[in-house]
Each structure stands twice: as structure tokens, then as C-alpha cells.
Design an enzyme around this catalytic site. Structure first.
Site, mmCIF file in Angstrom:
data_model
loop_
_atom_site.group_PDB
_atom_site.id
_atom_site.type_symbol
_atom_site.label_atom_id
_atom_site.label_comp_id
_atom_site.label_asym_id
_atom_site.label_seq_id
_atom_site.Cartn_x
_atom_site.Cartn_y
_atom_site.Cartn_z
ATOM 1 N N SER A 187 11.909 -6.244 9.746
ATOM 2 C CA SER A 187 11.469 -7.528 9.199
ATOM 3 C C SER A 187 12.303 -8.650 9.816
ATOM 4 C CB SER A 187 11.562 -7.494 7.668
ATOM 5 O OG SER A 187 10.901 -8.588 7.104
ATOM 6 N N ASP A 256 -12.576 3.177 7.834
ATOM 7 C CA ASP A 256 -11.666 4.332 7.778
ATOM 8 C C ASP A 256 -12.102 5.462 8.705
ATOM 9 O OD1 ASP A 256 -9.760 6.168 7.085
ATOM 10 O OD2 ASP A 256 -10.345 6.372 4.986
ATOM 11 N N ASP A 259 -11.427 6.400 13.175
ATOM 12 C CA ASP A 259 -10.490 7.308 13.841
ATOM 13 C C ASP A 259 -10.908 8.776 13.700
ATOM 14 O OD1 ASP A 259 -9.749 8.003 11.181
ATOM 15 O OD2 ASP A 259 -8.219 6.436 11.164
ATOM 16 N N ASP A 263 -9.365 9.160 5.264
ATOM 17 C CA ASP A 263 -8.187 9.538 4.468
ATOM 18 C C ASP A 263 -7.463 8.320 3.893
ATOM 19 O OD1 ASP A 263 -7.294 8.462 6.825
ATOM 20 O OD2 ASP A 263 -5.899 10.071 7.315
ATOM 21 N N ILE A 265 -6.528 5.825 5.623
ATOM 22 C CA ILE A 265 -5.602 5.320 6.648
ATOM 23 C C ILE A 265 -6.408 4.948 7.885
ATOM 24 C CG2 ILE A 265 -3.656 5.913 8.143
ATOM 25 C CD1 ILE A 265 -2.876 8.017 5.956
ATOM 26 N N ASP A 403 1.055 -3.238 7.014
ATOM 27 C CA ASP A 403 2.109 -4.182 6.633
ATOM 28 C C ASP A 403 1.494 -5.339 5.841
ATOM 29 O OD1 ASP A 403 4.128 -6.188 6.546
ATOM 30 O OD2 ASP A 403 5.105 -5.260 8.279
ATOM 31 N N HIS A 443 5.193 -2.687 4.671
ATOM 32 C CA HIS A 443 6.236 -3.479 5.317
ATOM 33 C C HIS A 443 7.543 -2.679 5.391
ATOM 34 C CE1 HIS A 443 8.086 -6.997 6.907
ATOM 35 N NE2 HIS A 443 8.949 -7.087 5.927
#
Ligand SMILES: *[C@@H]1O[C@H](CO)[C@@H](O)[C@H](O)[C@H]1NC(C)=O
Ligand SMILES: *[C@@H]1O[C@H](CO)[C@@H](O)[C@H](O)[C@H]1NC(C)=O
Ligand SMILES: *[C@@H]1O[C@H](CO)[C@@H](O)[C@H](O)[C@H]1NC(C)=O
Ligand SMILES: *[C@@H]1O[C@H](CO)[C@@H](O)[C@H](O)[C@H]1NC(C)=O
Ligand SMILES: *[C@@H]1O[C@H](CO)[C@@H](O)[C@H](O)[C@H]1NC(C)=O
Ligand SMILES: *[C@@H]1O[C@H](CO)[C@@H](O)[C@H](O)[C@H]1NC(C)=O
Length: 531
Positions: A187, A256, A259, A263, A265, A403, A443
Site C-alpha cells: 500500500s 467469473d 477464466d 469460483d 474469483i 483490491d 488490499h
């Protein structure tokens, strides 16, 4: 991590028994041996492994919890003046079982808080470790008011002074120079790492810089602009937390699977071009049942959140929030109907020196003014790492792709800026600069992905350099073995050392990760990095 560290600790306790008095005496005598310009040494004392340290001198806003450190070390605390009206509070933690390595930690937000957890992490791993308060105490930006020297400390001088003085203290204590010098931060700490690579290439041989707050002036404009988009709670443009949950679900429904595996992610948010208008409520929807749909005005807010921010003349101010972090960011951070405190403090206490400045008035003229002001070149955007490269130093950059505070879209922009500035393709940047996108990470840590990559004491699954960004940069610097990917771990209960939920290998930019369509998706080998 705890296993190996505590095993090492037992061994060190046995060894310690034989020479403890000399270590303690050496530590307490260190005060007299230190001759440092502009410094006032507060104390030097030895800390026994397992001591539950408390931090009564730490500003209460830092919220520093008590901390048990698993190794013996000599703790040195001092003040170093950086000008007639500024100075840093710093500490050096010098482990008995020293590897010969030196490490500096960084800071976070606008703060003035030593990163004691990172100091404990590195000290336990045998680094002579330093941390500083970044030139002021506590989390508020108020100490910057009418004091450009405090801002200068925050921009670069605290870390640099801390390192120069810290190396002297380490040498005085161990009676020899450190072998290699490292940096670990995320950060604002990530920005400090890049500032060092850009402006103080001698300071470190290896840098781990996470989620860097680079392009810092514009970052503060961007993080302040969300309040302008949402308005206060109840505004027609404001979404409730329930509606943000619906937006998140809709983003996942649209993106989603890109990819190859659903999931929660998104492996490459850059290719998610989310369309919020699909969530607009059907005509006649009763006002009390809009928690899973949104109005046209709210869709406008959402579209703006996921669009790049441009200035009055059309120039890019800062790239968009990446889609996917809504549950981590809602509502408290950016969408809660309140000004973002760091941005508000930056404009009040630095840009305008006016505590009465109203964050609700932020606009393109302020973006332009603050970026032109760029105090002490806090922008941290130089793409020229020539001197850093020339001395053989290495930088490992990572950024979580969920993030919720610093959009991960800014990191590839910097990488590409370095490529352009230095006129180098990725294969040549690989020699000294590698960037890893960490899917499903918020983050600096947390989130649903395989986020345990050794970036901090509580985010460590293993000390294996394949799985640990700090040990990866050490191996890169000392053995010339550069990381090709970072193997991350997700734990079922979200705590290191528990049952493993899955592992995933995070790709080196510009590669991205895809599921190969067969094999257990919880296994890293069922995925591959593709162009
Ligand atoms: C010192 O640290 C190294 C790792 O850096 C470890 O292998 C060794 O066991 C430690 N020795 C003692 C006495 O704790
Ligand atoms: C350390 O001290 C703090 C505060 O004094 C206390 O809350 C905590 O339980 C202690 N931890 C351990 C491991 O003793
Ligand atoms: C920060 O806190 C330390 C410890 O309480 C204090 O000695 C120091 O003067 C403070 N620094 C500033 C800039 O206020
Ligand atoms: C000591 O502080 C003065 C200002 O008070 C500064 O000019 C000088 O550079 C400092 N010396 C070092 C070695 O940092
Ligand atoms: C919404 O309001 C209508 C009319 O006031 C009522 O009949 C209905 O039960 C309410 N629905 C919910 C989910 O509260
Ligand atoms: C646009 O504005 C930015 C500052 O926001 C400034 O740096 C840039 O020079 C401007 N460009 C033009 C073409 O005026």
C-alpha cells in the site's frame, strides 16, 4: 510458518543459554556505541523470545495490538531529526540469530505507525529489521498542515533516513556490515518500495512492493471521487449494501467464467467489461423490493465506478476500480456515502492547507491542481529504474485483483510505463522487475483467493520461495533464481496453518491464469498461465 519458526526457536534457546549474558550486555551497551548525526537514542534493550511486547508509546490511532515475537532480539528505539521542524521515530530489531541480512519495513495509508507485525515477521526470519513512523505519529493527516518537511518525510525521507541510520546501527551491533539489504511493504509501503527503486537505488538489493499507492496525487483524487458518485446515503445515486451485493453477484455472473472456472474469483478483471444496466428494476417494481435491482441513476453510479477517471481535458487521472471487490469494499470504504478520510485529509492538510476544505467540492480542477503541486515528488511514478537495474537489484511487485482500496488496474499501467520509459520488453524487464497479479486478494491480504503468499506474518503458508514473496526475492538476489510464479494458498478458515482449501499459482504479468478444463480446480497444476 509457526512450525519451523518455533522449532528454530527451541534450538536458539539452547544456544542462547550459553551466551545470553553477552548478547544482553552487548545490547544494553549499544547506546554508548552509537554515534549518529541528529539522533537521540531512547533505549536499547534485549527482548527474550516469547515476550508479549506492548507499545505504550504508539499513537492510540495506530491501534497497535500486543505482539509476541518468537526470537531473541535487541530492540533499539531512537528519534532522528530530519530538519529543524521534522524528524522520525524509528526502531531497529536486531535478532540474536542473524542471517547477515538487513530489511526495512514501510507504512500504510497516511500513517505514522511503525509496522510492528512486519518487523516481527522479518526479525523472526533473521533479518536485522528497521521500521519508522514516516515522520509523524498516528493515522491522521493533520501533522502535514503547514509543514512541508513532515510531508517530505512521508514522501521519501523517513524510509531513506531509517535505512541509512538502520544500517549504521546494525553494523555497530554486529560489528560487521550486512550482506544484502531488503525492503518489504504494501500500500503506502508499496509506494515507498517503488520510491526507493526510483530515487534511492543504493538502499536495497531486493524489494517486495505490494499494492503500491503510486501515482499518489491522482490516487487521492480517485479515492475522493467515489463520494461524488454515490452522494450521501439515501441519494438517488447511492446504492445500499444489499444492492452492492446484487451488483457483485451480477459481475460474477457476467465475468467469473471467463477464466474457465466459476469460483467467485476473476483471474483477469481487465477483460471484465461489466454492464450494470442488466440490473435495472423492471417497471412497476415496488419501492420496498429493490434490494436486488437498481435504478437507472444507480446504474450510472456503478458504471462510473468501473470506468477510468478522466480530468477536465480528457487526460486519464486514474484507472477504474477493477470489478470483483464489491463485497470487500462495501459499504465502509468507498461506497458508504461518506468522504474517504485519507483523500479528505490529503486535500485539507497538504494540498490546500485548509482544514475547512469540503470534500464534497472535489472536482477536476482539484485533480489538476494537486497533481501539479506534487509535493516532494510524492507521485512516485518515474518509469526509469536504470540505476536500480544497473546495480543488480531486484523488485518483486504484487497486487491483489480484488483490491478494494487501490485498484489493481493501476499496477499493470506502471509496469507498462516502465517498459515504455526504459524501452524494454517483458523478457528484458524480467531481469530485475517482475509483477504478479494475485487473484481473489483484497488490499494487501484477505479475500477469497489463494492469498497467503508470505507478504506478512499472518499471510504466510510456507517459507518456500515458491510460496513466499519475501523468500522469493531473497533467493532471486542471492542465488539468481527469479520467481516465475507465486504459489498461493487459501485456508478453509482463513487462518494460516489450518486446513488448506486450495492452492493457485499466480502468474507473472502480462500472463493470466486459466483453468485447463479438467483436473481438480483446487490444485495449482490444473491451471496455466497464458498470454
Ligand atoms: C538460525 O536461523 C537459521 C535460519 O536462518 C536456522 O536454520 C537456524 O536453526 C537458527 N539457529 C538457531 C540457533 O536458532
Ligand atoms: C499480550 O498482552 C495483551 C495486552 O496486555 C493481552 O491482551 C494478550 O492476551 C497477551 N497475549 C499473550 C499471548 O499473552
Ligand atoms: C511520536 O511519538 C513519540 C513517542 O511517544 C514521541 O517521542 C515523538 O516526539 C512523537 N513524534 C512527533 C513528531 O510528534
Ligand atoms: C541533521 O539535521 C540537519 C537539519 O536539522 C540537516 O540539515 C542535516 O542534513 C542532518 N544530518 C544528517 C546526517 O541527516
Ligand atoms: C412491500 O409493500 C407492500 C405494500 O405496502 C406489501 O404488501 C409487501 O408485503 C411489502 N413487501 C416486502 C418484501 O416488505
Ligand atoms: C491535462 O491536465 C493534466 C492535469 O490534470 C495536465 O498534466 C495536462 O498537461 C493537461 N493536458 C492538456 C493537453 O492540457
Amino acid at each position: 510458518m509457526r512450525g519451523p519458526v518455533f522449532a528454530a526457536l527451541l534450538t536458539s534457546l539452547v544456544a542462547a543459554a550459553q551466551c545470553s549474558s553477552s548478547f544482553e550486555q552487548q545490547c544494553s551497551k549499544l547506546t554508548q556505541k552509537l554515534d549518529i548525526d541528529n539522533a537521540t537514542v531512547w533505549f536499547t534493550h534485549s527482548v527474550a523470545a516469547g515476550t508479549n511486547l506492548t507499545f505504550p508509546d504508539s499513537d492510540p490511532s495506530c491501534g497497535q495490538a500486543a505482539l509476541a515475537v518468537g526470537v531473541d532480539f535487541c530492540r533499539v528505539a531512537l528519534y532522528v531529526a530530519t530538519s529543524s521542524r521534522s524528524g522520525i521515530s524509528m526502531e531497529a530489531w536486531l535478532p540474536r540469530n542473524w542471517t547477515g541480512r538487513f530489511l526495512s519495513t514501510g507504512n500504510g495509508g497516511l500513517n505514522g505507525c511503525l509496522s510492528y507485525d512486519d518487523m516481527a515477521y522479518a526479525t523472526e526470519l533473521g533479518f536485522a529489521t528497521v521500521g519508522a513512523n514516516n515522520g509523524h505519529n498516528g493515522t491522521s493527516g493533520e501533522p502535514f498542515l503547514n509543514n512541508p518537511d513532515v510531508i517530505e518525510d512521508f514522501a521519501w525521507r523517513s524510509v531513506h533516513t531509517n535505512v541509512v541510520v538502520g544500517k549504521q546501527i546494525s553494523e555497530a551491533f554486529y560489528k560487521k556490515q550486512h550482506t544484502k539489504s531488503y525492503y518489504l511493504g504494501c500500500s503506502t509501503g508499496g509506494r515507498q518500495g517503488f520510491k526507493s527503486a526510483q530515487s534511492f537505488p543504493e538502499d536495497f538489493d531486493g524489494i517486495v512492493a505490494g499494492a503500491p499507492a503510486i501515482d499518489f496525487n491522482n490516487l487521492n483524487s480517485w479515492s475522493g471521487h467515489f463520494y461524488l458518485l454515490t452522494g450521501p446515503a439515501g441519494s438517488p445515486t447511492y446504492l445500499t449494501p444489499e444492492q452492492w451485493s446484487a451488483v457483485h453477484a451480477d459481475i460474477m455472473a457476467q465475468c467469473d467464467g471467463i477464466d474457465g472456472y466459476v469460483d467467485g474469483i476473476i483471474e483477469e478483471p481487465k477483460i471484465c467489461q461489466y454492464r450494470p444496466e442488466s440490473l435495472i428494476c423492471p417497471p412497476g417494481t415496488p419501492a420496498n423490493s429493490t434490494s436486488t435491482c437498481i435504478t437507472g441513476a444507480q446504474a450510472g453510479t456503478v458504471r462510473a465506478v468501473f470506468s477510468d477517471l478522466h480530468g477536465a481535458n480528457g487526460t486519464l487521472v486514474y484507472p477504474r476500480m477493477q470489478p470483483g471487490s464489491e463485497l470487500l469494499g462495501t459499504p465502509s470504504i468507498y461506497y458508504g456515502g461518506r468522504p474517504f478520510p485519507y483523500s479528505a485529509d490529503w486535500f485539507k492538510y497538504v494540498v490546500y492547507n485548509n482544514p475547512a476544505w469540503d470534500p464534497a467540492t472535489l472536482g477536476p480542477a482539484d485533480y489538476a491542481y494537486s497533481d501539479a503541486l506534487n509535493p516532494s515528488d510524492i507521485r512516485t511514478w518515474s518509469g526509469d529504474l536504470t540505476a536500480f537495474r544497473a546495480r543488480g537489484a531486484k523488485i518483486l511487485h504484487y497486487h491483489g485483483l480484488q483490491d478494494q482500496i487501490i485498484s489493481s488496474a493501476n499496477s499493470p499501467r506502471y509496469y507498462d510505463h516502465v517498459a515504455q520509459t526504459m524501452d524494454l520488453p517483458a523478457a528484458a524487464l524480467d531481469e530485475f522487475y517482475r509483477f504478479f497479479q494475485i487473484s481473489g486478494m483484497g488490499h494487501c491480504a484477505g479475500g477469497p483467493g489463494a492469498t497467503f503468499i508470505g507478504q506478512g506474518r499472518d499471510s504466510t503458508a510456507s517459507l518456500d520461495p515458491e510460496q513466499n514473496v519475501l523468500m522469493a526475492v531473497v533467493r532471486w538476489v542471492e542465488q539468481g533464481m527469479a520467481p516465475e510464479a507465486i504459489l498461493g494458498t487459501a485456508f478453509v478458515d482463513g487462518v494460516a496453518g489450518g486446513e488448506v482449501a486450495f492452492r493457485r499459482r499466480h502468474c507473472k504479468y502480462p500472463l493470466r491464469n486459466i483453468y485447463m478444463g479438467e483436473g481438480d480446480p483446487r490444485e495449482a497444476d490444473s491451471w496455466k498461465c497464458v498470454v
